[in-house]
Design a protein around this motif. Structure first.
Motif, PDB file in Angstrom:
ATOM      1  N   GLY A 116       0.674  -1.167  -0.157  1.00 15.77           N
ATOM      2  CA  GLY A 116      -0.524  -0.249  -0.044  1.00 15.77           C
ATOM      3  C   GLY A 116       1.252   1.183   0.097  1.00 15.77           C
ATOM      4  O   GLY A 116       0.296   2.734  -0.842  1.00 15.77           O
ATOM      5  N   ALA A 117       1.627   1.069   0.950  1.00 16.11           N
ATOM      6  CA  ALA A 117       2.867   2.635   0.812  1.00 16.11           C
ATOM      7  C   ALA A 117       3.737   2.955  -0.698  1.00 16.11           C
ATOM      8  O   ALA A 117       3.902   4.009  -0.985  1.00 16.11           O
ATOM      9  N   MET A 118       4.164   1.548  -1.309  1.00 16.35           N
ATOM     10  CA  MET A 118       4.679   1.840  -2.463  1.00 16.35           C
ATOM     11  C   MET A 118       3.763   2.047  -3.609  1.00 16.35           C
ATOM     12  O   MET A 118       3.523   2.654  -4.195  1.00 16.35           O
ATOM     13  N   LEU A 119       2.768   1.855  -3.760  1.00 22.11           N
ATOM     14  CA  LEU A 119       1.106   1.456  -4.570  1.00 22.11           C
ATOM     15  C   LEU A 119       1.486   3.462  -3.924  1.00 22.11           C
ATOM     16  O   LEU A 119       0.752   3.878  -5.629  1.00 22.11           O
ATOM     17  N   GLY A 120       0.778   3.804  -3.197  1.00 28.59           N
ATOM     18  CA  GLY A 120       0.480   5.446  -2.938  1.00 28.59           C
ATOM     19  C   GLY A 120       1.558   6.242  -3.132  1.00 28.59           C
ATOM     20  O   GLY A 120       1.546   6.903  -3.554  1.00 28.59           O
ATOM     21  N   GLY A 121       3.175   6.098  -3.136  1.00 28.93           N
ATOM     22  CA  GLY A 121       3.569   6.627  -3.817  1.00 28.93           C
ATOM     23  C   GLY A 121       3.875   7.041  -4.754  1.00 28.93           C
ATOM     24  O   GLY A 121       4.031   7.844  -5.694  1.00 28.93           O
ATOM     25  N   VAL A 122       3.917   5.726  -5.577  1.00 25.20           N
ATOM     26  CA  VAL A 122       3.835   6.161  -7.498  1.00 25.20           C
ATOM     27  C   VAL A 122       2.240   6.159  -7.429  1.00 25.20           C
ATOM     28  O   VAL A 122       2.689   7.905  -8.992  1.00 25.20           O
TER      29      VAL A 122
END
Length: 81
Positions: free
Chosen positions: A72-78
Motif C-alpha cells: 500500500g505504501a509503494m502504491l500510494g507513493g507511485v
C-alpha cells in the motif's frame, strides 16, 4: 614479451615484467585452501517445511499485514507522483 603486450602488463600489474614473466607467478600457499569436502556439510540443514512448522500461527497474520502495508505504501507513493 612483445612490445604490443607491454601496455597490458603495465595496466594490470604496474610493471610489465611482473605481469608476463615466469618469476612473477608463485603457487598459492597451502593455508589458503579449505580441506573440507564441499558437499559434506557438518550438520544437515532444516527443510522449509520444518522451519514453517515450528512457527506460531500469528506470525503468518503479522507477516501478511506487513506485506500489505508495504504494498500500500509503494502504491500510494507511485500514485502521488
Amino acid at each position: 614479451m612483445t612490445p604490443a603486450r607491454r601496455p597490458e602488463g603495465v595496466r594490470a600489474c604496474g610493471r610489465a615484467a611482473d605481469a608476463f614473466e615466469t618469476v612473477a607467478w608463485r603457487p598459492p600457499s597451502s593455508a589458503r585452501f579449505d580441506t573440507r569436502v564441499a558437499n559434506d556439510p557438518a550438520t544437515p540443514e532444516p527443510t522449509l517445511k520444518e522451519l514453517t512448522a515450528d512457527l506460531p500461527g500469528w506470525v503468518t497474520v503479522v507477516a501478511g499485514g506487513l506485506v500489505a502495508a508495504l504494498m500500500g505504501a509503494m502504491l500510494g507513493g507511485v500514485l502521488a507522483l
